[in-house]
Design a protein around this motif. Structure first.
Motif, PDB file in Angstrom:
ATOM      1  N   MET A 162      46.422  78.002 -33.393  1.00 35.58           N
ATOM      2  CA  MET A 162      46.887  77.033 -34.390  1.00 35.58           C
ATOM      3  C   MET A 162      47.959  76.097 -33.835  1.00 35.58           C
ATOM      4  O   MET A 162      48.048  74.944 -34.232  1.00 35.58           O
ATOM      5  CB  MET A 162      47.398  77.755 -35.635  1.00 35.58           C
ATOM      6  N   SER A 163      48.763  76.596 -32.922  1.00 32.40           N
ATOM      7  CA  SER A 163      49.802  75.751 -32.321  1.00 32.40           C
ATOM      8  C   SER A 163      49.292  75.012 -31.090  1.00 32.40           C
ATOM      9  O   SER A 163      50.060  74.324 -30.418  1.00 32.40           O
ATOM     10  CB  SER A 163      51.027  76.592 -31.953  1.00 32.40           C
ATOM     11  N   GLN A 164      48.020  75.160 -30.805  1.00 36.83           N
ATOM     12  CA  GLN A 164      47.374  74.558 -29.642  1.00 36.83           C
ATOM     13  C   GLN A 164      48.109  74.911 -28.352  1.00 36.83           C
ATOM     14  O   GLN A 164      48.312  74.078 -27.476  1.00 36.83           O
ATOM     15  CB  GLN A 164      47.265  73.047 -29.824  1.00 36.83           C
ATOM     16  N   SER A 165      48.510  76.192 -28.265  1.00 36.70           N
ATOM     17  CA  SER A 165      49.262  76.685 -27.109  1.00 36.70           C
ATOM     18  C   SER A 165      48.516  77.758 -26.334  1.00 36.70           C
ATOM     19  O   SER A 165      49.106  78.426 -25.497  1.00 36.70           O
ATOM     20  CB  SER A 165      50.601  77.269 -27.579  1.00 36.70           C
ATOM     21  N   PHE A 166      47.227  77.940 -26.625  1.00 30.21           N
ATOM     22  CA  PHE A 166      46.484  78.993 -25.938  1.00 30.21           C
ATOM     23  C   PHE A 166      46.434  78.666 -24.450  1.00 30.21           C
ATOM     24  O   PHE A 166      46.102  77.558 -24.060  1.00 30.21           O
ATOM     25  CB  PHE A 166      45.078  79.144 -26.509  1.00 30.21           C
ATOM     26  N   PRO A 167      46.781  79.633 -23.610  1.00 30.50           N
ATOM     27  CA  PRO A 167      46.916  79.327 -22.181  1.00 30.50           C
ATOM     28  C   PRO A 167      45.585  79.240 -21.446  1.00 30.50           C
ATOM     29  O   PRO A 167      44.612  79.877 -21.813  1.00 30.50           O
ATOM     30  CB  PRO A 167      47.719  80.517 -21.652  1.00 30.50           C
ATOM     31  N   TYR A 168      45.593  78.436 -20.412  1.00 32.28           N
ATOM     32  CA  TYR A 168      44.510  78.460 -19.443  1.00 32.28           C
ATOM     33  C   TYR A 168      44.965  79.428 -18.355  1.00 32.28           C
ATOM     34  O   TYR A 168      46.052  79.283 -17.800  1.00 32.28           O
ATOM     35  CB  TYR A 168      44.268  77.070 -18.844  1.00 32.28           C
ATOM     36  N   ILE A 169      44.164  80.412 -18.061  1.00 36.01           N
ATOM     37  CA  ILE A 169      44.564  81.445 -17.114  1.00 36.01           C
ATOM     38  C   ILE A 169      43.845  81.220 -15.793  1.00 36.01           C
ATOM     39  O   ILE A 169      42.619  81.318 -15.711  1.00 36.01           O
ATOM     40  CB  ILE A 169      44.256  82.847 -17.683  1.00 36.01           C
ATOM     41  N   GLU A 170      44.635  80.894 -14.782  1.00 35.53           N
ATOM     42  CA  GLU A 170      44.076  80.726 -13.449  1.00 35.53           C
ATOM     43  C   GLU A 170      43.835  82.096 -12.833  1.00 35.53           C
ATOM     44  O   GLU A 170      44.517  83.054 -13.137  1.00 35.53           O
ATOM     45  CB  GLU A 170      45.043  79.929 -12.576  1.00 35.53           C
ATOM     46  N   ASN A 171      42.860  82.168 -11.969  1.00 36.08           N
ATOM     47  CA  ASN A 171      42.515  83.408 -11.261  1.00 36.08           C
ATOM     48  C   ASN A 171      42.169  84.549 -12.220  1.00 36.08           C
ATOM     49  O   ASN A 171      42.506  85.699 -11.977  1.00 36.08           O
ATOM     50  CB  ASN A 171      43.649  83.830 -10.320  1.00 36.08           C
ATOM     51  N   ARG A 172      41.507  84.232 -13.295  1.00 36.67           N
ATOM     52  CA  ARG A 172      41.103  85.237 -14.282  1.00 36.67           C
ATOM     53  C   ARG A 172      40.233  86.315 -13.635  1.00 36.67           C
ATOM     54  O   ARG A 172      40.232  87.468 -14.071  1.00 36.67           O
ATOM     55  CB  ARG A 172      40.364  84.550 -15.430  1.00 36.67           C
ATOM     56  N   ALA A 173      39.528  85.960 -12.595  1.00 39.27           N
ATOM     57  CA  ALA A 173      38.663  86.912 -11.896  1.00 39.27           C
ATOM     58  C   ALA A 173      39.468  88.088 -11.343  1.00 39.27           C
ATOM     59  O   ALA A 173      38.959  89.216 -11.282  1.00 39.27           O
ATOM     60  CB  ALA A 173      37.898  86.221 -10.783  1.00 39.27           C
ATOM     61  N   LEU A 174      40.713  87.847 -10.937  1.00 40.94           N
ATOM     62  CA  LEU A 174      41.566  88.942 -10.448  1.00 40.94           C
ATOM     63  C   LEU A 174      41.797  89.975 -11.540  1.00 40.94           C
ATOM     64  O   LEU A 174      41.732  91.185 -11.296  1.00 40.94           O
ATOM     65  CB  LEU A 174      42.900  88.395  -9.946  1.00 40.94           C
ATOM     66  N   LEU A 175      42.065  89.503 -12.757  1.00 39.33           N
ATOM     67  CA  LEU A 175      42.251  90.431 -13.879  1.00 39.33           C
ATOM     68  C   LEU A 175      40.948  91.148 -14.211  1.00 39.33           C
ATOM     69  O   LEU A 175      40.954  92.346 -14.487  1.00 39.33           O
ATOM     70  CB  LEU A 175      42.758  89.686 -15.121  1.00 39.33           C
ATOM     71  N   ASP A 176      39.847  90.405 -14.190  1.00 38.09           N
ATOM     72  CA  ASP A 176      38.550  91.024 -14.481  1.00 38.09           C
ATOM     73  C   ASP A 176      38.236  92.139 -13.493  1.00 38.09           C
ATOM     74  O   ASP A 176      37.767  93.218 -13.879  1.00 38.09           O
ATOM     75  CB  ASP A 176      37.440  89.976 -14.482  1.00 38.09           C
ATOM     76  N   ASP A 177      38.496  91.902 -12.207  1.00 32.33           N
ATOM     77  CA  ASP A 177      38.282  92.929 -11.186  1.00 32.33           C
ATOM     78  C   ASP A 177      39.188  94.140 -11.424  1.00 32.33           C
ATOM     79  O   ASP A 177      38.773  95.284 -11.250  1.00 32.33           O
ATOM     80  CB  ASP A 177      38.521  92.378  -9.785  1.00 32.33           C
ATOM     81  N   LEU A 178      40.423  93.862 -11.805  1.00 28.82           N
ATOM     82  CA  LEU A 178      41.369  94.933 -12.098  1.00 28.82           C
ATOM     83  C   LEU A 178      40.874  95.803 -13.250  1.00 28.82           C
ATOM     84  O   LEU A 178      40.885  97.025 -13.164  1.00 28.82           O
ATOM     85  CB  LEU A 178      42.740  94.341 -12.437  1.00 28.82           C
ATOM     86  N   TYR A 179      40.390  95.158 -14.305  1.00 24.32           N
ATOM     87  CA  TYR A 179      39.900  95.912 -15.467  1.00 24.32           C
ATOM     88  C   TYR A 179      38.635  96.705 -15.134  1.00 24.32           C
ATOM     89  O   TYR A 179      38.448  97.812 -15.632  1.00 24.32           O
ATOM     90  CB  TYR A 179      39.650  94.977 -16.642  1.00 24.32           C
ATOM     91  N   LYS A 180      37.779  96.149 -14.296  1.00 23.89           N
ATOM     92  CA  LYS A 180      36.559  96.863 -13.897  1.00 23.89           C
ATOM     93  C   LYS A 180      36.880  98.122 -13.102  1.00 23.89           C
ATOM     94  O   LYS A 180      36.134  99.086 -13.144  1.00 23.89           O
ATOM     95  CB  LYS A 180      35.651  95.949 -13.077  1.00 23.89           C
ATOM     96  N   SER A 181      38.004  98.113 -12.401  1.00 24.64           N
ATOM     97  CA  SER A 181      38.381  99.280 -11.595  1.00 24.64           C
ATOM     98  C   SER A 181      39.027 100.378 -12.442  1.00 24.64           C
ATOM     99  O   SER A 181      39.360 101.440 -11.918  1.00 24.64           O
ATOM    100  CB  SER A 181      39.339  98.860 -10.484  1.00 24.64           C
ATOM    101  N   ASN A 182      39.207 100.124 -13.737  1.00 26.03           N
ATOM    102  CA  ASN A 182      39.826 101.088 -14.659  1.00 26.03           C
ATOM    103  C   ASN A 182      41.212 101.537 -14.204  1.00 26.03           C
ATOM    104  O   ASN A 182      41.602 102.680 -14.396  1.00 26.03           O
ATOM    105  CB  ASN A 182      38.928 102.308 -14.884  1.00 26.03           C
ATOM    106  N   THR A 183      41.930 100.627 -13.587  1.00 23.29           N
ATOM    107  CA  THR A 183      43.290 100.906 -13.152  1.00 23.29           C
ATOM    108  C   THR A 183      44.262 100.530 -14.269  1.00 23.29           C
ATOM    109  O   THR A 183      44.135  99.473 -14.875  1.00 23.29           O
ATOM    110  CB  THR A 183      43.625 100.074 -11.895  1.00 23.29           C
ATOM    111  N   THR A 184      45.194 101.394 -14.535  1.00 25.15           N
ATOM    112  CA  THR A 184      46.227 101.094 -15.516  1.00 25.15           C
ATOM    113  C   THR A 184      47.377 100.414 -14.783  1.00 25.15           C
ATOM    114  O   THR A 184      47.807 100.869 -13.731  1.00 25.15           O
ATOM    115  CB  THR A 184      46.729 102.388 -16.186  1.00 25.15           C
ATOM    116  N   VAL A 185      47.864  99.327 -15.352  1.00 25.75           N
ATOM    117  CA  VAL A 185      48.900  98.554 -14.676  1.00 25.75           C
ATOM    118  C   VAL A 185      50.059  98.245 -15.612  1.00 25.75           C
ATOM    119  O   VAL A 185      49.960  98.392 -16.830  1.00 25.75           O
ATOM    120  CB  VAL A 185      48.343  97.229 -14.104  1.00 25.75           C
ATOM    121  N   MET A 186      51.118  97.775 -15.002  1.00 21.32           N
ATOM    122  CA  MET A 186      52.290  97.334 -15.735  1.00 21.32           C
ATOM    123  C   MET A 186      52.424  95.833 -15.520  1.00 21.32           C
ATOM    124  O   MET A 186      52.537  95.372 -14.384  1.00 21.32           O
ATOM    125  CB  MET A 186      53.517  98.066 -15.216  1.00 21.32           C
TER     126      MET A 186
END
Length: 167
Positions: free
Chosen positions: A42-66
């Protein structure tokens, strides 16, 4: 108001089921994530996330992160949620935030980690709680500066986030 209504329904659900379901408290995190996403859209502030593939790979590995970020505005919380996506995560937050109407309910209902910044015993309890969430497969989010930066400059980091990440 709708967010608060659903949080109350969730609280009743946990009471009726005696916390036998949703032990990782995914429901309040989901509700808060929807709220944050709506605010960003609604505030038109939704971010564009660069290198989203890095996060996707992280989630596929089922690694818990901080996830560690600096804290400059009130939008940092929903921005962090938008970055993490639709996964279970907990914030390490100052205990004083429980006093804020609705937000305090969401924080406590989601069993986020609350810390009294001046109480050593509370800091140790928060450290142990954070480590336990990580062991249980739940991501953690923290702002290592310990407070919001008023001037937009990076402030000195507190040690707790790094100790928790190492453990």
């Amino acid at each position: 108001l709708a967010w608060y209504f659903f949080l109350i329904c969730t609280r009743i659900f946990y009471f009726v089921t005696r916390n036998r379901f949703d032990r990782k408290r995914r429901i309040p995190v989901f509700l808060s994530h929807v709220w944050g996403t709506l605010i960003l859209r609604m505030s038109q502030s939704f971010p564009y996330i660069e290198n989203r593939a890095l996060l996707d790979d992280l989630y596929k590995s089922n690694t818990t992160v901080m996830f560690v970020a600096n804290h400059n505005s009130w939008l940092d919380i929903p921005l962090m949620g938008a970055t993490i996506g639709w996964r279970n995560y907990k914030f390490v937050a100052k205990h004083e935030l429980r006093k804020i109407p609705i937000m305090g309910d969401a924080i406590s209902l989601g069993e986020n980690i609350l810390v009294h910044r001046t109480d050593r015993k509370s800091q140790i309890k928060a450290l142990k709680g954070g480590i336990q969430w990580l062991k249980n497969g739940v991501h953690l989010c923290t702002f290592p500066e310990g407070t919001r930066s008023r001037g937009g400059r990076l402030m000195e980091f507190k040690q707790g986030a790094f100790v928790m990440a190492q453990k």
